[in-house]
Design an enzyme around this catalytic site. Structure first.
Site, PDB file in Angstrom:
ATOM      1  N   ALA A  16      -2.493  -0.745  -3.121  1.00 36.00           N
ATOM      2  CA  ALA A  16      -3.653   0.100  -2.581  1.00 36.00           C
ATOM      3  C   ALA A  16      -2.831   1.386  -2.538  1.00 36.00           C
ATOM      4  O   ALA A  16      -1.950   1.338  -2.437  1.00 36.00           O
ATOM      5  CB  ALA A  16      -4.301  -0.238  -1.267  1.00 36.00           C
ATOM      6  N   ILE A  18       0.823  -1.327   0.055  1.00 41.63           N
ATOM      7  CA  ILE A  18      -0.015  -0.119   0.049  1.00 41.63           C
ATOM      8  C   ILE A  18       0.845   1.193  -0.128  1.00 41.63           C
ATOM      9  O   ILE A  18       1.915   1.270   0.640  1.00 41.63           O
ATOM     10  CB  ILE A  18      -1.091  -0.133   1.275  1.00 41.63           C
ATOM     11  CG1 ILE A  18      -1.983   1.277   1.250  1.00 41.63           C
ATOM     12  CG2 ILE A  18      -0.319  -0.075   2.479  1.00 41.63           C
ATOM     13  CD1 ILE A  18      -3.108   1.049   2.071  1.00 41.63           C
ATOM     14  N   CYS A  19       0.381   2.235  -0.611  1.00 41.21           N
ATOM     15  CA  CYS A  19       0.997   3.593  -0.525  1.00 41.21           C
ATOM     16  C   CYS A  19       2.270   3.616  -1.409  1.00 41.21           C
ATOM     17  O   CYS A  19       2.636   3.248  -2.556  1.00 41.21           O
ATOM     18  CB  CYS A  19       0.999   4.423   0.640  1.00 41.21           C
ATOM     19  SG  CYS A  19       1.150   5.787   0.919  1.00 41.21           S
ATOM     20  N   HIS A  20       3.424   3.762  -0.262  1.00 38.24           N
ATOM     21  CA  HIS A  20       4.973   3.680  -1.046  1.00 38.24           C
ATOM     22  C   HIS A  20       5.348   2.121  -0.857  1.00 38.24           C
ATOM     23  O   HIS A  20       6.650   1.974  -1.312  1.00 38.24           O
ATOM     24  CB  HIS A  20       5.505   4.608  -0.107  1.00 38.24           C
ATOM     25  CG  HIS A  20       5.630   6.062  -0.421  1.00 38.24           C
ATOM     26  ND1 HIS A  20       4.305   6.904  -0.101  1.00 38.24           N
ATOM     27  CD2 HIS A  20       6.343   6.964  -1.028  1.00 38.24           C
ATOM     28  CE1 HIS A  20       4.703   8.226  -0.377  1.00 38.24           C
ATOM     29  NE2 HIS A  20       5.703   8.050  -1.149  1.00 38.24           N
TER      30      HIS A  20
END
Length: 175
Positions: free
Chosen positions: A154, A105-107
């Site tokens: 995500a 998720i994200c980074h």
């Protein structure tokens, strides 16, 4: 629901607090055995917002992909640090190669790039990581959660409920 499943949640200093703590809580609430796997630089790591601290159960150089049913990579500053530790990169690659769910998720997808598992795959992430994913051969889309076979990605903390649900479904349906 996930009784008997072992999930590695990777940790390093500067993880996005909720992107580690909420998936850990959701997987444990679904009866999975969650193992916090660190890089080896410390035994505890703090979240970048200062709201969470985790103690590692083990380090990436001490585990095998065979011992896990899935791996989760939280975002924040941690993935950029994780990718400097070859055992973390190798763990992600081997879990992926075994066809087991790899969720980031994200980074978190920064670590997926280093593990060379995004080429030809449809993924999402925090917007600033999109160019890196495209350069690594992925098809980046701006959607809350994207699943391409065993790869689950995500964008941000508000996507966590859907992210967690996608991981649970992947582990219960055997996809």
């Amino acid at each position: 629901m996930l009784a008997g499943k072992r999930i590695a949640v990777l940790a390093e200093e500067g993880f996005e607090d909720s992107e580690l703590t909420e998936p850990v809580r959701a997987m444990r609430n679904a009866d999975a055995k969650v193992v916090i796997v660190g890089s080896g630089t410390g035994t505890t790591y703090g979240g970048k917002r200062g709201k969470a601290k985790v103690t590692v159960d083990t380090t990436a150089d001490q585990v095998s992909a065979d011992g896990f049913d899935a791996v989760i990579v939280p975002g924040g500053y941690a993935p950029d640090k994780m990718r400097l530790h070859q055992p973390m990169v190798d763990l992600v690659r081997k879990v992926f190669d075994a066809g087991k769910p790899v969720a980031a998720i994200c980074h978190g997808p920064q670590l997926l790039i280093s593990a060379d598992v995004v080429r030809g795959r449809r993924v999402t992430s925090w917007p600033s990581v999109a160019v890196d994913l495209r350069n690594a051969g992925a098809e980046w889309v701006d959607q809350p959660v994207v699943q391409d076979k065993n790869l689950i990605t995500a964008r941000k903390p508000s996507d966590i409920p859907r992210f967690n649900q996608a991981i649970i479904v992947a582990l219960t349906d055997g996809k």
